[in-house]
Design an enzyme around this catalytic site. Sequence first.
Site, PDB file in Angstrom:
ATOM      1  N   LYS A   1       1.104  -0.973  -0.014  1.00  0.00           N
ATOM      2  CA  LYS A   1       0.002  -0.621   0.100  1.00  0.00           C
ATOM      3  C   LYS A   1       0.903   1.492  -0.152  1.00  0.00           C
ATOM      4  O   LYS A   1       0.864   1.623   0.735  1.00  0.00           O
ATOM      5  CB  LYS A   1      -0.573   0.220   0.926  1.00  0.00           C
ATOM      6  CG  LYS A   1      -1.531  -1.291   1.240  1.00  0.00           C
ATOM      7  CD  LYS A   1      -3.016  -0.805   2.004  1.00  0.00           C
ATOM      8  CE  LYS A   1      -3.948  -2.521   2.233  1.00  0.00           C
ATOM      9  NZ  LYS A   1      -2.947  -3.408   2.625  1.00  0.00           N
ATOM     10  N   ARG A   2       2.153   1.372  -0.614  1.00  0.00           N
ATOM     11  CA  ARG A   2       2.840   2.341  -1.020  1.00  0.00           C
ATOM     12  C   ARG A   2       2.017   4.075  -2.130  1.00  0.00           C
ATOM     13  O   ARG A   2       1.561   3.256  -2.523  1.00  0.00           O
ATOM     14  CB  ARG A   2       3.853   1.965  -1.240  1.00  0.00           C
ATOM     15  CG  ARG A   2       4.743   1.227  -1.185  1.00  0.00           C
ATOM     16  CD  ARG A   2       5.232   1.304   0.306  1.00  0.00           C
ATOM     17  NE  ARG A   2       6.226   0.693   0.885  1.00  0.00           N
ATOM     18  CZ  ARG A   2       6.135  -0.005   1.923  1.00  0.00           C
ATOM     19  NH1 ARG A   2       4.657  -0.163   3.235  1.00  0.00           N
ATOM     20  NH2 ARG A   2       7.128  -0.919   2.015  1.00  0.00           N
TER      21      ARG A   2
END
Length: 302
Positions: free
Chosen positions: A103-104
């Site tokens: 979830k960058r």
Amino acid sequence: MSPSPVSRAPFRHRLREAVAAHGPLCVGIDPHPGLLSAWRLDADAAGVERFSRGVVEALAGHVALLKPQVALYEVYGAAGLAALERTLADAREAGVLTVADAKRGDIGSTMAGYARAWLADDAPLAADALTLSPYLGVGSLGPALDLAVATGRGVFVLARTSNPEAAGVQSAQAWVAGSGGAPRGMREVAQSVIDALADHNAAHRDGPGDGSAGAVVGLTRGTTGRDHGLDLSALDGPVLVPGLGAQGGTPADVATAFGAPDALGGGTGPVVPVSAREVLTAGPDLGALRAAVGALNGSLTG
């Protein structure tokens, strides 16, 4: 590290082939302390590595996609990331697709660094796809979107998530414009994410990045029920659907929310539901893990 010429089919094409061969299920590799204990493993980097590589050994050739939860490796520092690196290497060697659930999301050179860390061919942690958070603006994800196209990999961008806290952001209304500045009017933020991903996929249709931008659409939405309320017909990319099993979603919910694989229209898909604990609690016996996957896949396709 720089993008290398594409030497593989686009991620969505490979995912479709894997779903056709093994069913639509994605299994999350989530080495929670409780699961490690159930597998009679210590809650340390060595235990995480044995757990994760055991899942790959059991499920390669039996599942379309594996999704290691990156935070549960990071908690053990460098040794935990080394365990993840070896897990991803095992998966590559075994020919099973992976999505790194990291979830960058960031801007500029920082986003470019995240992209290279997970999507470059020569990256130690390279996966077939990466989850991204768009809430600094979908445009800020450009380095990852571009590198996925260049290397034949994919991304899954958070659009509608299951946690009730997300509604204040994802259900907010905003005025958005489409490609070339054409107004689209008021949209939920979640729908505007889908629209931006659809524009990206349209620009790369039938090329090396065909369908490389996928969306994360949760199966359960806390108190708001199981209607995601999104128009996915123009996405023309895959959809990752967390929430099956321990989070409360059922195979019937998948069918209700997403219909048949071709029901979303516009070539959108495949739809890949995610389950972790419902499968992993069957371990550590390899046969039991495979049987759990087979039963859940059968429920999804039966």
